[in-house]
Structure formats: structure tokens, C-alpha cells
Enzyme design. Structure first.
Site, PDB file in Angstrom:
ATOM      1  N   SER A   1      17.459  24.247  55.201  1.00 10.78           N
ATOM      2  CA  SER A   1      18.188  24.221  53.930  1.00 10.78           C
ATOM      3  C   SER A   1      18.217  25.564  53.225  1.00 10.78           C
ATOM      4  O   SER A   1      19.060  25.784  52.357  1.00 10.78           O
ATOM      5  CB  SER A   1      17.575  23.166  52.998  1.00 10.78           C
ATOM      6  OG  SER A   1      17.758  21.868  53.519  1.00 10.78           O
TER       7      SER A   1
ATOM      8  N   HIS B   1      13.198  24.275  44.926  1.00 11.17           N
ATOM      9  CA  HIS B   1      13.347  23.953  46.339  1.00 11.17           C
ATOM     10  C   HIS B   1      14.430  24.824  46.977  1.00 11.17           C
ATOM     11  O   HIS B   1      15.150  25.546  46.296  1.00 11.17           O
ATOM     12  CB  HIS B   1      13.671  22.462  46.504  1.00 11.17           C
ATOM     13  CG  HIS B   1      13.205  21.880  47.797  1.00 11.17           C
ATOM     14  ND1 HIS B   1      14.053  21.650  48.851  1.00 11.17           N
ATOM     15  CD2 HIS B   1      11.960  21.503  48.207  1.00 11.17           C
ATOM     16  CE1 HIS B   1      13.357  21.134  49.856  1.00 11.17           C
ATOM     17  NE2 HIS B   1      12.094  21.037  49.502  1.00 11.17           N
TER      18      HIS B   1
END
Length: 553
Positions: free
Chosen positions: A138, A199
Site C-alpha cells: 500500500s 498508515h
């Protein structure tokens, strides 16, 4: 679509008889039913024209781990939640007229923006691999679709010249995100996520980090600190003036041992910062009109138009899955998205909003029901955003960063619960679920064979579907992911493209760098800087003018 009449029967089925044995409506058995539907779709396609003006606003919805199998299964789940068979359901994002795919492997020779004379219906394929990985993570994908360059895995906002974990390779290799460029252009910007705001996916919008795991200074090696690198939480507050920040991640913002407001008796939830800095307090003091909240009650109370900056951190780390969420204390992704849009749209220059859902975490744990419910919730957020904005000035893009080794099959019949069993047993004489994983924690061998499966167990929200290969955490997969778009310049999403093209198409649509001087951008800037008047305001002004004329006459 004629399937609601069967809904009441599904709950009455024996666990041994798949609910899919329900007969489809009689209308579906006639050719006219399908011909009429196809003609209607054809007429809509023929009427579709590209919206060539520039976008005032951009909303990028990113379903973390939302591969095509996940979307298809979520579509069925959405329909079954509504009492239908499921297969005929349509996700809100699937109503977008322009569709593309993000390709996971291959070569690329440059960015090519679609000419307005090309067909707006050409499908597209986007490639999600990173410079160093066939199957991406990601962080690398976030750098691609937000910053517009392919990069290496596990790093944020850095070109491929940077080396993972090596702080010194950060300097000089930073790449700016479209969120950062939108803010420099005078737009308001925001981040909404159900993960921690530090994140990988949201982090790529503002951070430049040689490791996606450097959440706070406590997570960094001493060498990186000595070399002058900053943790991701610090960069969240200092790199870009972000108007709205909503998600999890409280513990990385406050000094070590400082108690969490929601879990004051649990030391595991305390702040982690070794530098003693309270980044929340620092952020509040630096922003005029700023407000911080940490629960749903606080978020709901933000109604004042004077609030120009909002930070809401609702968990110490990631937010809870929707199926585990306390609806009285924790906001949903729909509620956070709505609050963000209501604040950001006050800016007459427009806004950029990034929205992410943690579908990925459900898949990694092998819990398909959690992952699919997250997908359904993100789709609800897409629908709500559509109600709060207009496709005439807002480009909305929905995509994923990567897929997962998730699949469903087994020759299941129409109306079968998406979490249910295949109609026939396997060669080992045991039942199996339609949904399976290629690898992950669902792998299990008992007495030399895999365990049997019951429908009741398979319907549980925390049931782990069986996996072929034993792993502690299920992995990403390398197939293409979908991109759906509507609004100004949505037709730019076409053909077979690299994932980093997404950032370029959005920047071009909104006249952001490096496309700020392209044809049509001067007009767009003048319009966005002008006075914004609603129809009600214009009518009121017209009434005043008429009254003045009558008095003067």
C-alpha cells in the site's frame, strides 16, 4: 428489480438446502426482459458525452485491497443485506460512467492524457506493480496514485532512487502528492480513513518516509533520527496544511505514557512519543479555527462555520471494523466523509478529499465478512458524497491500491448467501464455502484432512474462510484493480495505464501542477476565485433589484 418477493423465503431455508434454490422471477425467463434492459443501457451509453470543463473539487475514494472479486462479492452482499437475491444489486460506485483498470505488470512509456475527441466509453487498465515488486504493497501504490510516480515498496512519497530504511536517501528524492499540490493551489484538503491516519495509504498524501512503519519517533531507528528524518505523525502536522484529518492513530501523536482519553486505564493504549511533544496540541495552537475531537459525540458537535480545520482521532491505532463498531462512540466512514465534505466545500476555490477504507485488514485476517462489510460501507460513503456534491464541478474517482488472494466460486446457485456453502461437497466428502483464500490464517488440517464447514459457522462475522497455504497473514495479489470515475474530465480514465497515471489525470482535471497552465486552466482559476452564489442568493438579489426599480419608478 423484481426479486424482493423471494426475500422472505431465504430465512426459512433449511441449513442443508441452499437458499439459491429459490426460483428467479418469471420476467427474467423471457428474452424481452433482457433485451429491454440492454436497450436502456445502450441508450444511456449513446447519450454519454465527456464533461470537458475543469474540476473544482476532487474526491478520491480508495478501497484498500478492494480487488474485482471483492467488489463483485460486496455487490451481492449489499443486495442480500437489503433482502434480495444479491446478484442483481448495483453498487453506487458502479453507476459511474467511466471505467478503467489498474494493471499490475508490464512496461510503460509515458503519460498520455485522453484527447477530447476520443471515445469516452473506452475501458482502461491500470498497472499496480511497484518498481521493485510484482505484487505491490500500500505504500508503493499510494505514492503512485497520489504522487504520480512509480516507487519502491514500503516507502512513502519518495522516488525509486530512495532506499528502504535508509534515512539519508530521503533527501532530494521527495515527491509531492496531489493533496499537497491542491493545497498550494488554494484548495482545502482532507483525509478520511478507517485505519490510523499515519498508515501507508493516507501517509502517502503528506509524508516522505524511507519506511512506512515510522509512525512515531518511537518506531524509528536511532540512526534515522540522528540523520534528521522525521516520523510520519510529525510530518502529518508539519508538512502540509491539511484542513480535515479523520481516522485513528491517537497514540502516535502524544507523549509516552500519556493516557488515552477513551481507554485511560489501559497502558497499552497510551501515547508513544519519546520526544515528549504533544502533536495534537501543537496542531491546535498553529491553526486558527481548529478543533480536535476523539469520539462521535465530539464530531457531531462540529457545526460551527468558523471551524476551518478539524482533526478527529477516534482510536489509538486503527479504527474498528464496521461490524465491531460502537455506533454511539465511533463514527462510520459515511459520517466522517459527510463531515469532511461539509467543511471542505466552504472554500470557494474547491477542495481535494482522500477517503480510504480498511477492507485490506479484513482480508489479511482471512475474515471475508469483515472485508465485504467494509466495502459496502465505503460504497455508502460514495453514495453520500454524491448527494453532497455535483458531478458538474466534482470529479469523483473510486479505485483500489491492490487486490487480495480472495475468490468465490463453487457453482453456487442464484441467491446463495455470499458466505454460504457450495451446493456439492468436495472430493474429501466435506462441505466448503464459496469464498476461499489462496493463502492465509484460514489454512487448517485436522486428523490429516481439512475440517468440515457448517453454514452457521460460515455466516459468523469472524469466521475465517479456508486457505490453501498456511500463512499468519493473507497476502495481496497481483491482478488489475478497477478505477471508476464521474464528473469533469472523468473520460481521462481510459485504456491500459500505469497506476501513477491516476494522479496525473486528477491533476490535469483540476489544473494542478504540473498542468496548471494547460488550456482552459486560466478560465477555471478565474471562476473558482470569483464570488460563489447559490440560486437562492441570485433570486434574492433579483428581487431586491426589482423592488428598487419599482420604488425608483
Amino acid at each position: 428489480r423484481g426479486l424482493g418477493s423471494d426475500a422472505h423465503l431465504q430465512g426459512a431455508q433449511s441449513p442443508h438446502i441452499p437458499p439459491a434454490l429459490l426460483l428467479p422471477p418469471d420476467a427474467e425467463k423471457t428474452p424481452g426482459y433482457w433485451n429491454k434492459g440492454a436497450r436502456r443501457s445502450l441508450e444511456l451509453a449513446l447519450a454519454l458525452q465527456p464533461t470537458a470543463q475543469r474540476a473544482k473539487n476532487i474526491i478520491l475514494f480508495m478501497g484498500d485491497g478492494m480487488g474485482l472479486p471483492t467488489m463483485s462479492a460486496a455487490r451481492i452482499y449489499k443486495g442480500q443485506l437489503a433482502g434480495g437475491s444479491g446478484e442483481e444489486s448495483v453498487l453506487a460506485m458502479e453507476t459511474f460512467p467511466h471505467v478503467a483498470l489498474a494493471k499490475v505488470s508490464g512496461q510503460y512509456w509515458g503519460v498520455a492524457l485522453l484527447s477530447l475527441s476520443e471515445s469516452p466509453l473506452t475501458p482502461a487498465c491500470f498497472q499496480t506493480y511497484t518498481i521493485d515488486r510484482q505484487v505491490p504493497d500500500s505504500a508503493g501504490t499510494g505514492t503512485a496514485y497520489l504522487c504520480g510516480v512509480k516507487a519502491n515498496a514500503k516507502m512513502l512519497g519518495l522516488s525509486g532512487a530512495a532506499v528502504y530504511g535508509k534515512c539519508r536517501t530521503t533527501f532530494g528524492n521527495e515527491v509531492d502528492s496531489i493533496l499537497h499540490r491542491a493545497r498550494l493551489a488554494g484548495k482545502s484538503v482532507g483525509i478520511v480513513t478507517t485505519t490510523r491516519v499515519q498508515h501507508a495509504s493516507p501517509g502517502a498524501a503528506y509524508a516522505h518516509s524511507a519506511s512506512r512503519s515510522w509512525y512515531a519517533d518511537a518506531n524509528m531507528p536511532k540512526e534515522a533520527l540522528r540523520d534528521g528524518c522525521k516520523d510520519i505523525a510529525y510530518q502529518l502536522v508539519h508538512n502540509t496544511d491539511i484542513n480535515v484529518i479523520l481516522g485513528g492513530g491517537r497514540m502516535y501523536m502524544t507523549p509516552k505514557w500519556s493516557p488515552d482519553p477513551e481507554y485511560p486505564e489501559d497502558p497499552a493504549q497510551n501515547g508513544t512519543r519519546k520526544d515528549g511533544v504533544d502533536l495534537i496540541a501543537e496542531w491546535l495552537s498553529a491553526k486558527q479555527g481548529a478543533r480536535y475531537v476523539w469520539d462521535k459525540k465530539g464530531l457531531d458537535a462540529v457545526e460551527d462555520d468558523s471551524v476551518s480545520h478539524l482533526m478527529g482521532l477516534f482510536e489509538p491505532k486503527d479504527m474498528k471494523y464496521e461490524l465491531n463498531r460502537n455506533t454511539s462512540t465511533d463514527p462510520s466512514i459515511v459520517e466522517m466523509t459527510e463531515k469532511a465534505i461539509r467543511i471542505l466545500r466552504r472554500n470557494p476555490n474547491g477542495f481535494f478529499l482522500f477517503v480510504e477504507d480498511e477492507i485490506d485488514h479484513g482480508h489479511h485476517s482471512g475474515r471475508a465478512k469483515q472485508a465485504l462489510m467494509e466495502t459496502v460501507m465505503m460504497d455508502r460513503a460514495v453514495a453520500r458524497a454524491g448527494e453532497l456534491t455535483s458531478p458538474s464541478d466534482t470529479l469523483t474517482v473510486v479505485t483500489a491500491d491492490h487486490s487480495h488472494v480472495f475468490t468465490f466460486g463453487g457453482n453456487t446457485l442464484r441467491g446463495n448467501s455470499i458466505f454460504g456453502l457450495a451446493p456439492k461437497k468436495a472430493k474429501d466428502k466435506r462441505a466448503y464455502t464459496s469464498i476461499l483464500y489462496g493463502n492465509g490464517p484460514g489454512y487448517s488440517i485436522r486428523d490429516g484432512s481439512r475440517p468440515d464447514v457448517s453454514l452457521r459457522a460460515a455466516e459468523d462475522k469472524d469466521y475465517r474462510q479456508q486457505a490453501a497455504v498456511p500463512l499468519e497473514s493473507e497476502t495481496h495479489s497481483g491482478e488489475d484493480v478497477v478505477v471508476l470515475a464521474q464528473g469533469p474530465m472523468a473520460h481521462l480514465f481510459h485504456g491500459v495505464q500505469e497506476q501513477h497515471y491516476i494522479a496525473h489525470a486528477m491533476a490535469y482535471a483540476a489544473c494542478l501542477q504540473p498542468y496548471a497552465t494547460e488550456p482552459g486552466c486560466g478560465t477555471a482559476r478565474k471562476a473558482s476565485h470569483g464570488t460563489q452564489s447559490s440560486p437562492q442568493t441570485l433570486l434574492a438579489l433579483l428581487a431586491l433589484c426589482m423592488a428598487a426599480h419599482m420604488v425608483g419608478g
